[in-house]
Design an enzyme around this catalytic site. Structure first.
Site, PDB file in Angstrom:
ATOM      1  N   SER A 105       6.345  -0.202   2.911  1.00 60.04           N
ATOM      2  CA  SER A 105       6.625   0.940   3.775  1.00 60.04           C
ATOM      3  C   SER A 105       6.577   2.283   3.057  1.00 60.04           C
ATOM      4  CB  SER A 105       7.989   0.772   4.451  1.00 60.04           C
ATOM      5  OG  SER A 105       9.018   0.635   3.484  1.00 60.04           O
ATOM      6  N   ASP A 144      15.924   8.138   6.064  1.00 61.04           N
ATOM      7  CA  ASP A 144      16.786   7.154   6.706  1.00 61.04           C
ATOM      8  C   ASP A 144      17.572   6.448   5.608  1.00 61.04           C
ATOM      9  OD1 ASP A 144      15.019   5.262   5.605  1.00 61.04           O
ATOM     10  OD2 ASP A 144      13.919   4.982   7.474  1.00 61.04           O
ATOM     11  N   HIS A 165      14.446   4.975   3.050  1.00 64.89           N
ATOM     12  CA  HIS A 165      13.222   5.666   2.643  1.00 64.89           C
ATOM     13  C   HIS A 165      13.487   7.142   2.339  1.00 64.89           C
ATOM     14  CE1 HIS A 165      11.961   2.327   5.342  1.00 64.89           C
ATOM     15  NE2 HIS A 165      11.089   2.121   4.372  1.00 64.89           N
TER      16      HIS A 165
END
Length: 369
Positions: free
Chosen positions: A53, A344, A347
């Site tokens: 991600s 968040d 990340h």
């Protein structure tokens, strides 16, 4: 002397002429006007990204049935246009910034984006899939693309481009391109410490060996497909991301040490693996990109880097929200993500990505050439 007009060429030949012209332009466009000074007057035609991600620009949004998605607000609120793209951040992510540093482009698209144009393919794409890892079980748990899947997509990519530009032009482009591999965080944080299948059968020494062996297999496959200039990103201090502080830290939400120790152990094995690979394959330029120490420095000294909040994310409470838990119904999302290291609970924010990526590549650019 007779000159052959373009109108007289068959459509397939005309396409190849156009594609080769685009490749030539890509190789030359930054000559004398680069934002980053590359050694030996080098130019980089394309950047290819593999991993999780941190470098996924939205592959998980396209026909992948997984909950590991972020194609909804408030993700992307600071991305150009202010819309969610599937990037796990408020704006651009590390893949975009790396491509900019190497003077290729500012936005790296997802390979599975149905709106891809020829120029996108010629200058590089990301095959990364949020939630994946070196351990094949990691991707399987959350139904995302494994590194093997990503390598197979790269082979598919090569077939498409070979048909368009020819084998010789494709080989030249790939040999001069930059490849980035960023994976492993989910292996430690989720598959090992949270998952039910690995930890009962592996101690952390054995599990990081499994990860290193999988990394070696992937890098070998990438080399066989023509990848020569490869940057491999280390694991971060996993225990210091907000969600790990919440789930595994103490009541004061200090960093959780077991994931950090596991990350450090794997990083030492990864670094040794790359040294061995470079010795075995003299044409290879595998570069170890440390993000563990730079990110830890940012977290420990946030004000020095222009941040105000180091232990919570911008989205919601910042303690646990990530992916589907960080959404438009989250009431307390901050107004200025640039004050936060984390967007968040897992990340980094766009600003943190920009600082961290440049720190990781500092004094490493020459090693790719």
């Amino acid at each position: 002397m007779r000159f052959l007009s373009l109108e007289s060429l068959p459509a397939s030949s005309l396409l190849r002429v156009f594609c080769n012209a685009v490749i030539f332009f890509t190789l030359c466009q930054y000559n004398g006007a680069a934002t980053t000074s590359l050694p030996f007057n080098e130019t980089v035609p394309a950047v290819f990204i593999f991993g999780d991600s941190i470098v996924d620009p939205g592959n998980n949004n396209n026909n992948i049935k997984t909950v590991v998605k972020c194609n909804f607000p408030p993700y992307g609120k600071d991305f150009p246009g202010g819309y969610p793209t599937g990037r796990f951040s408020n704006g651009r992510v590390a893949s975009d910034i790396i491509a900019e540093i190497f003077n290729v482009k500012k936005i790296v698209p997802a390979y599975l984006d149905p709106n891809l144009q020829l120029q996108d393919l010629l200058t590089g794409v990301s095959f990364a899939s949020g939630g994946g890892g070196y351990d094949p079980l990691t991707a399987e748990f959350v139904s995302v693309l494994s590194l093997s899947d990503q390598l197979e997509m790269f082979r598919e990519y090569k077939s498409k481009l070979k048909a368009a530009v020819g084998e010789r032009s494709l080989e030249m482009m790939i040999s001069k391109s930059i490849f980035i591999v960023c994976s492993g965080t989910n292996d430690i944080a989720n598959t090992y410490f949270l998952g039910p299948f690995r930890r009962p059968h592996y101690d952390i020494q054995a599990y990081t060996d499994l990860m290193a062996n999988s990394a070696s297999d992937f890098l070998q496959g990438l080399y066989e497909e023509g990848g020569r200039r490869v940057g491999v990103v280390s694991l971060p201090p996993i225990g210091c991301v907000p969600s790990e502080r919440t789930l595994n830290g103490d009541i004061f939400r200090h960093c959780s040490e077991p994931p950090n120790q596991a990350a450090s152990l794997f990083n030492s094995k990864l670094s040794s693996l790359l040294d061995s690979f470079n010795s075995q394959f003299p044409q290879a330029r595998l570069v170890y990109l440390d993000i563990y120490n730079p990110l830890l420095s940012i977290i420990q000294n946030p004000a020095h880097y222009g941040f105000e909040v180091a232990t919570k994310g911008c989205c919601g409470t910042g303690n646990i929200e990530v992916s589907i838990l960080c959404n438009s119904y989250t009431a307390t999302t901050c107004s200025n993500a640039s004050k936060y290291i984390f967007w968040d609970s897992y990340h980094p924010s766009q600003k943190a990505y920009e600082i961290l990526t440049r720190l990781a590549l500092h004094n490493k650019i020459n090693k790719f050439f």
